[in-house]
Motif scaffolding. Structure first.
Motif, PDB file in Angstrom:
ATOM      1  N   ILE A  96       7.736   6.153  -1.725  1.00  0.00           N
ATOM      2  CA  ILE A  96       6.709   5.936  -0.713  1.00  0.00           C
ATOM      3  C   ILE A  96       5.494   6.816  -1.012  1.00  0.00           C
ATOM      4  O   ILE A  96       5.649   7.988  -1.356  1.00  0.00           O
ATOM      5  CB  ILE A  96       7.241   6.298   0.693  1.00  0.00           C
ATOM      6  CG1 ILE A  96       8.552   5.564   0.994  1.00  0.00           C
ATOM      7  CG2 ILE A  96       6.198   6.073   1.769  1.00  0.00           C
ATOM      8  CD1 ILE A  96       8.425   4.105   1.266  1.00  0.00           C
ATOM      9  N   LYS A 152       5.823   2.036  -3.213  1.00  0.00           N
ATOM     10  CA  LYS A 152       5.412   2.007  -4.620  1.00  0.00           C
ATOM     11  C   LYS A 152       6.524   1.585  -5.557  1.00  0.00           C
ATOM     12  O   LYS A 152       6.276   1.157  -6.671  1.00  0.00           O
ATOM     13  CB  LYS A 152       4.882   3.383  -5.047  1.00  0.00           C
ATOM     14  CG  LYS A 152       3.677   3.825  -4.249  1.00  0.00           C
ATOM     15  CD  LYS A 152       2.563   2.824  -4.408  1.00  0.00           C
ATOM     16  CE  LYS A 152       1.318   3.215  -3.627  1.00  0.00           C
ATOM     17  NZ  LYS A 152       0.295   2.186  -3.697  1.00  0.00           N
ATOM     18  N   GLU A 204       0.814  -1.216   0.000  1.00  0.00           N
ATOM     19  CA  GLU A 204       0.000   0.000   0.000  1.00  0.00           C
ATOM     20  C   GLU A 204       0.848   1.268   0.000  1.00  0.00           C
ATOM     21  O   GLU A 204       0.521   2.235  -0.677  1.00  0.00           O
ATOM     22  CB  GLU A 204      -0.924  -0.007   1.220  1.00  0.00           C
ATOM     23  CG  GLU A 204      -1.979   1.064   1.177  1.00  0.00           C
ATOM     24  CD  GLU A 204      -2.979   0.911   2.296  1.00  0.00           C
ATOM     25  OE1 GLU A 204      -3.296   1.940   2.918  1.00  0.00           O
ATOM     26  OE2 GLU A 204      -3.426  -0.219   2.562  1.00  0.00           O
ATOM     27  N   LYS A 205       1.943   1.272   0.746  1.00  0.00           N
ATOM     28  CA  LYS A 205       2.758   2.489   0.859  1.00  0.00           C
ATOM     29  C   LYS A 205       3.998   2.476  -0.030  1.00  0.00           C
ATOM     30  O   LYS A 205       4.343   3.489  -0.612  1.00  0.00           O
ATOM     31  CB  LYS A 205       3.182   2.717   2.309  1.00  0.00           C
ATOM     32  CG  LYS A 205       2.030   3.124   3.179  1.00  0.00           C
ATOM     33  CD  LYS A 205       2.520   3.649   4.497  1.00  0.00           C
ATOM     34  CE  LYS A 205       1.323   4.155   5.282  1.00  0.00           C
ATOM     35  NZ  LYS A 205       1.674   5.201   6.200  1.00  0.00           N
TER      36      LYS A 205
END
Length: 90
Positions: free
Chosen positions: A37, A18, A15-16
């Motif tokens: 991030i 990338k 999710e954080k």
């Protein structure tokens, strides 16, 4: 100082986090594990770091001059956007 190469690996299952990037400086020095991030408002680049015994993260390598940090961030984020676009077109 010239950043002569920027490489990005897209991370899709986090999710954080990338992406993870490497930069080459003057065709002779490489820095691995710059993290891309997802922050609350925008993406940012975190320098390579390690966790201390008390759980705090300390940068292993980082620019001393803020303009250099901005230049590195801009290049890494541009390479991330390019890699992301290329991966979506394939």
């Amino acid at each position: 100082m010239q950043i002569t190469d920027t490489r990005v690996r897209i991370v899709r299952n986090d999710e954080k986090l990338k992406g993870v990037a490497s930069i080459t400086i003057d065709d002779c020095f490489v820095i691995h594990d710059l993290k891309i991030i997802a922050g609350p408002d925008q993406l940012f680049v975190a320098m390579p770091s390690r966790r201390t015994k008390d759980g705090e993260f300390k940068d292993i390598a980082h620019p001393i001059v803020s303009e250099v940090r901005t230049e590195i961030s801009n290049l890494v984020l541009a390479a991330y956007e390019k890699a992301l676009a290329e991966s979506e077109n394939n």
